[in-house]
Scaffold this motif. Structure first.
Motif, PDB file in Angstrom:
ATOM      1  N   HIS A 127       0.310   6.098   3.597  1.00 48.33           N
ATOM      2  CA  HIS A 127      -0.547   6.289   4.667  1.00 48.33           C
ATOM      3  C   HIS A 127      -1.749   6.644   4.301  1.00 48.33           C
ATOM      4  O   HIS A 127      -2.676   7.301   4.594  1.00 48.33           O
ATOM      5  N   GLN A 128      -2.237   5.577   3.616  1.00 48.44           N
ATOM      6  CA  GLN A 128      -3.448   5.291   2.434  1.00 48.44           C
ATOM      7  C   GLN A 128      -3.996   3.703   3.592  1.00 48.44           C
ATOM      8  O   GLN A 128      -3.584   4.161   4.567  1.00 48.44           O
ATOM      9  N   ILE A 129      -5.251   3.921   3.029  1.00 47.06           N
ATOM     10  CA  ILE A 129      -5.916   2.834   3.395  1.00 47.06           C
ATOM     11  C   ILE A 129      -6.443   1.872   2.720  1.00 47.06           C
ATOM     12  O   ILE A 129      -6.607   1.578   1.398  1.00 47.06           O
ATOM     13  N   ASN A 143      -5.922   0.328   7.678  1.00 48.92           N
ATOM     14  CA  ASN A 143      -4.859   1.193   7.485  1.00 48.92           C
ATOM     15  C   ASN A 143      -3.484   0.753   7.157  1.00 48.92           C
ATOM     16  O   ASN A 143      -2.628  -0.093   7.460  1.00 48.92           O
ATOM     17  N   GLU A 144      -2.760   1.442   5.652  1.00 48.65           N
ATOM     18  CA  GLU A 144      -1.196   0.993   5.552  1.00 48.65           C
ATOM     19  C   GLU A 144      -0.655   1.235   6.213  1.00 48.65           C
ATOM     20  O   GLU A 144       0.252  -0.113   6.570  1.00 48.65           O
ATOM     21  N   THR A 145      -0.626   1.908   7.383  1.00 49.45           N
ATOM     22  CA  THR A 145       0.617   1.487   7.989  1.00 49.45           C
ATOM     23  C   THR A 145       0.997   0.571   9.276  1.00 49.45           C
ATOM     24  O   THR A 145       1.724   0.700   9.946  1.00 49.45           O
ATOM     25  N   ASP A 146      -0.240  -0.090   9.033  1.00 47.07           N
ATOM     26  CA  ASP A 146      -0.057  -1.819   9.717  1.00 47.07           C
ATOM     27  C   ASP A 146       0.382  -2.998   9.126  1.00 47.07           C
ATOM     28  O   ASP A 146       0.964  -3.188   9.773  1.00 47.07           O
ATOM     29  N   SER A 176      -6.181   8.602   2.986  1.00 47.43           N
ATOM     30  CA  SER A 176      -6.628   8.115   4.945  1.00 47.43           C
ATOM     31  C   SER A 176      -7.958   9.307   5.185  1.00 47.43           C
ATOM     32  O   SER A 176      -8.058  10.411   4.170  1.00 47.43           O
ATOM     33  N   ASP A 177      -8.263   9.520   6.475  1.00 48.50           N
ATOM     34  CA  ASP A 177      -9.630  10.480   6.744  1.00 48.50           C
ATOM     35  C   ASP A 177      -8.865  11.832   6.805  1.00 48.50           C
ATOM     36  O   ASP A 177      -9.393  12.881   6.563  1.00 48.50           O
ATOM     37  N   LEU A 267     -12.731   0.646   9.758  1.00 51.93           N
ATOM     38  CA  LEU A 267     -11.344   0.623   9.307  1.00 51.93           C
ATOM     39  C   LEU A 267     -10.784  -0.643  10.817  1.00 51.93           C
ATOM     40  O   LEU A 267     -12.178  -0.343  11.929  1.00 51.93           O
TER      41      LEU A 267
END
Length: 359
Positions: A127-129, A143-146, A176-177, A267
């Motif tokens: 869940h990081q950037i 975003n890592e969730t991509d 992440s934010d 982002l």
């Protein structure tokens, strides 16, 4: 200072690791294979020793070289991933537990296409950037969730759309934010600043909500960034809370460098062309390396001709995203920066009790 490791001619220290002798070392190669070692399997030599060649510790194939070594305590840990980035801009994440049964001859970690090679690998929590930087001074933050998790034999997805002749030189992983805001509130609860922190965070959220999503390139969405006023308030608050900043230090081939807050990079959706990260000119040179740093980080710069300098990164002024930076290292004609290495903290409290230093 004193000699930390004696190196052979035309060699230099590229990575420093402090960890337990019982930790695993995941050794990833340019061809996308991974080997693992236990730290205690590496010969213990004095500070002036040269150490052993990686080829004598793991069974490397012809043409293989180790590009990243990741220390890991628990290979079966859930919700941990290994993020891969290749020279041609491909990224992939794979569950850490998929590497718990590595054989002595190595296994495939990522499928690398014929004209590509693995540049780096990083441990993430899913869940990081992700931050990718290129040789021509471009960068993308997404975003890592991509990224959906993939198996070891998979090739991955496009992380950045490269211009002709450009290539990825490094990657970084930042919180992440949401994670950073949770940390701000935790620190605020201990200092009695919860109401003030909530007010600043609300103002920051309103600042970005007032801006529409932008089209960076056809088909590429770019999220809004904080207004200058909201960013200044947040920076002042972080300083009061003792919040560790997330800064990207970019170093050019000709010895110039600058620190830029990650929030200066919008982002974007994965696979975009990115934004300018460092202005490259014949005087500045192309980007040689990027590293995630904070105000306590020290770095070692090494040139191709063997010149070395140790730098306290907080002495490097912070600069905007689209700037060139300041001179860090005076180089001779035709000399270039070969590597920029983050030095682990020397605070004994930050080190494991049974820790050892690997170079």
């Amino acid at each position: 200072g004193r000699l930390g490791m004696k190196t052979r001619e035309e060699d230099f220290v590229a990575q420093l690791i402090i960890d337990s002798t019982h930790a695993y070392l995941l050794c990833f190669t340019n061809t996308g294979r991974v080997y693992w070692l236990k730290v205690y399997e590496i010969p213990d030599v004095g500070a002036a020793g040269k150490g052993k060649a990686m080829a004598s510790l793991v069974d490397l194939q012809p043409g293989e070289k180790v590009v990243t070594i990741l220390p890991v305590r628990d290979l079966t840990e859930e919700s941990k991933y290994v993020l891969f980035a290749t020279r041609n801009g491909t990224v992939k994440k794979t569950a850490l537990k998929d590497f718990s049964n590595v054989m002595s001859r190595g296994i495939i970690a990522i499928n690398i296409e014929k004209d590509d090679e693995l540049i780096t690998a990083r441990i993430t929590d899913g869940h990081q950037i992700i931050f990718l930087a290129t040789h021509d001074g471009m960068a993308i933050r997404f975003n890592e969730t991509d990224l959906r998790p993939m198996g070891r034999p998979a090739t991955g997805n496009r992380g950045i759309n490269l211009r002709k002749g450009d290539y990825v030189i490094g990657a970084a992983v930042t919180p992440s934010d949401e994670a950073r805001n949770r940390r701000r509130l935790e620190l605020a609860a201990h200092t009695g600043l919860t109401a003030q922190v909530e007010a600043v965070l609300d103002e920051a959220a309103d600042s970005t909500a007032a801006q529409p999503l932008e089209l960076a390139e056809p088909g590429e969405l770019s999220a809004p960034i904080l207004s200058a006023e909201a960013a200044a308030k947040l920076a002042k608050l972080d300083e009061k809370l003792g919040m560790t900043p997330c800064l990207i230090l970019a170093v050019s081939e000709n010895g110039f460098g600058k620190r830029t807050d990650v929030d200066a990079y919008r982002l974007q959706t994965r696979g975009g062309k990115g934004v300018i990260s460092m202005k490259t000119t014949p005087k500045i040179g192309k980007v040689a390396a990027i590293n995630l740093v904070d105000d306590t980080t020290e770095m070692m710069l090494i040139s191709q001709f063997g010149k070395i300098i140790r730098i306290d990164t907080k002495t490097i002024r912070s600069a905007g995203r689209s700037t060139s930076g300041v001179k860090l290292l005076n180089l001779d004609t035709d000399d270039k920066v070969a590597a920029a290495v983050v030095i682990p903290p020397e605070d004994p409290k930050a080190q494991p009790e049974d820790g050892t230093l690997l170079q």
